[in-house]
Design a protein around this motif. Structure first.
Motif, PDB file in Angstrom:
ATOM      1  N   GLY A  30       0.826  -1.205   0.000  1.00  0.00           N
ATOM      2  CA  GLY A  30       0.000   0.000   0.000  1.00  0.00           C
ATOM      3  C   GLY A  30       0.856   1.249   0.000  1.00  0.00           C
ATOM      4  N   GLU A  31       1.924   1.264   0.785  1.00  0.00           N
ATOM      5  CA  GLU A  31       2.801   2.432   0.853  1.00  0.00           C
ATOM      6  C   GLU A  31       3.587   2.599  -0.434  1.00  0.00           C
ATOM      7  N   ALA A  32       4.048   1.492  -1.019  1.00  0.00           N
ATOM      8  CA  ALA A  32       4.853   1.589  -2.231  1.00  0.00           C
ATOM      9  C   ALA A  32       4.002   2.037  -3.409  1.00  0.00           C
ATOM     10  N   GLN A  33       2.766   1.561  -3.478  1.00  0.00           N
ATOM     11  CA  GLN A  33       1.922   1.910  -4.610  1.00  0.00           C
ATOM     12  C   GLN A  33       1.270   3.279  -4.448  1.00  0.00           C
ATOM     13  N   LEU A  60       0.984   9.268   2.194  1.00  0.00           N
ATOM     14  CA  LEU A  60       1.892   9.632   3.279  1.00  0.00           C
ATOM     15  C   LEU A  60       2.196  11.119   3.282  1.00  0.00           C
ATOM     16  N   ARG A  61       2.052  11.754   2.124  1.00  0.00           N
ATOM     17  CA  ARG A  61       2.392  13.176   2.022  1.00  0.00           C
ATOM     18  C   ARG A  61       1.196  14.094   2.179  1.00  0.00           C
ATOM     19  N   SER A  62      -0.025  13.562   2.057  1.00  0.00           N
ATOM     20  CA  SER A  62      -1.204  14.430   2.112  1.00  0.00           C
ATOM     21  C   SER A  62      -2.048  14.078   3.330  1.00  0.00           C
ATOM     22  N   LYS A  63      -2.947  15.003   3.620  1.00  0.00           N
ATOM     23  CA  LYS A  63      -3.889  14.774   4.700  1.00  0.00           C
ATOM     24  C   LYS A  63      -4.906  13.734   4.237  1.00  0.00           C
ATOM     25  N   VAL A  64      -5.252  12.797   5.075  1.00  0.00           N
ATOM     26  CA  VAL A  64      -6.176  11.743   4.675  1.00  0.00           C
ATOM     27  C   VAL A  64      -7.589  12.163   5.064  1.00  0.00           C
ATOM     28  N   ASN A  65      -8.389  12.497   4.066  1.00  0.00           N
ATOM     29  CA  ASN A  65      -9.800  12.779   4.302  1.00  0.00           C
ATOM     30  C   ASN A  65     -10.621  11.602   3.780  1.00  0.00           C
ATOM     31  N   THR A  66     -11.922  11.740   3.761  1.00  0.00           N
ATOM     32  CA  THR A  66     -12.786  10.632   3.352  1.00  0.00           C
ATOM     33  C   THR A  66     -12.502  10.168   1.932  1.00  0.00           C
ATOM     34  N   ALA A  67     -12.357  11.121   1.016  1.00  0.00           N
ATOM     35  CA  ALA A  67     -12.146  10.775  -0.392  1.00  0.00           C
ATOM     36  C   ALA A  67     -10.821  10.035  -0.584  1.00  0.00           C
ATOM     37  N   VAL A  68      -9.749  10.527   0.042  1.00  0.00           N
ATOM     38  CA  VAL A  68      -8.432   9.883  -0.077  1.00  0.00           C
ATOM     39  C   VAL A  68      -8.482   8.486   0.538  1.00  0.00           C
ATOM     40  N   TYR A  69      -9.121   8.356   1.694  1.00  0.00           N
ATOM     41  CA  TYR A  69      -9.221   7.061   2.373  1.00  0.00           C
ATOM     42  C   TYR A  69      -9.962   6.047   1.504  1.00  0.00           C
ATOM     43  N   ASP A 116     -10.302   6.151  -1.715  1.00  0.00           N
ATOM     44  CA  ASP A 116      -9.461   5.901  -2.889  1.00  0.00           C
ATOM     45  C   ASP A 116      -8.384   4.863  -2.562  1.00  0.00           C
ATOM     46  N   VAL A 117      -7.736   5.002  -1.434  1.00  0.00           N
ATOM     47  CA  VAL A 117      -6.689   4.053  -1.013  1.00  0.00           C
ATOM     48  C   VAL A 117      -7.290   2.662  -0.830  1.00  0.00           C
ATOM     49  N   LEU A 118      -8.443   2.591  -0.173  1.00  0.00           N
ATOM     50  CA  LEU A 118      -9.081   1.280   0.018  1.00  0.00           C
ATOM     51  C   LEU A 118      -9.443   0.630  -1.307  1.00  0.00           C
TER      52      LEU A 118
END
Length: 163
Positions: free
Chosen positions: A131-134, A139-148, A150-152
């Protein structure tokens, strides 16, 4: 000067002396003089809670700091309880209401947890490293609902499917 009730004995004596000399102009001074002249001790409605009630309330709040006013008040009204708590220096906040999980969400969480209960630390570290490599931007941005979400969707779920 503050409120008339906040005057010290020395301040009251000074006010009385100045009044006798005819040198009174401030509102606190005149309020003190008028109160003494009329023989009144305090104005306004009496408090409906005793010192014992206030000590009991303080003990309850200290033992249960996360209870809200509605759960604490007993004999007095919510407003009185709230006012007494503020007088004691406690902050009275409304607790954040969070939506409860529905049955489908509970079942999905339980199934996921049962599926992963026997995983080792090595297996979990593979998922985290992928997850971190891809997705280094998380890691550089604030994690809001949309980013979270997206990551999932784009990183964690495909990694879980691969495993």
């Amino acid at each position: 000067m503050g409120k008339t009730a906040d005057l010290t004995v020395v301040q009251k004596m000074t006010i009385d002396t100045l009044h006798k000399e005819g040198k009174t102009q401030k509102s606190s001074v005149s309020k003190h003089i008028n109160r003494e002249a009329k023989g009144r001790k305090r104005c306004g409605r009496k408090k409906c809670t005793s010192n014992r009630d206030n000590r009991t309330l303080e003990r309850i709040v200290k033992q249960n700091p996360f209870k809200n006013v509605g759960e604490i008040h007993k004999d007095a009204s919510r407003t009185t309880t709230h006012r007494r708590m503020q007088d004691m220096g406690f902050s009275c906040r409304i607790p954040c209401v969070k939506p409860l999980l529905n049955n489908r969400q509970r079942q999905k969480r339980l199934a996921w947890a049962k599926d992963k209960k026997d995983w080792t630390a090595a297996e979990w570290s593979k998922v985290m490293k992928r997850g971190e490599a891809q997705n280094p931007r998380c890691l550089r941005s604030k994690v809001n609902t949309a980013v979270y979400q997206d990551v999932l969707e784009h990183f964690m779920l495909p990694a879980a499917d691969q495993l």
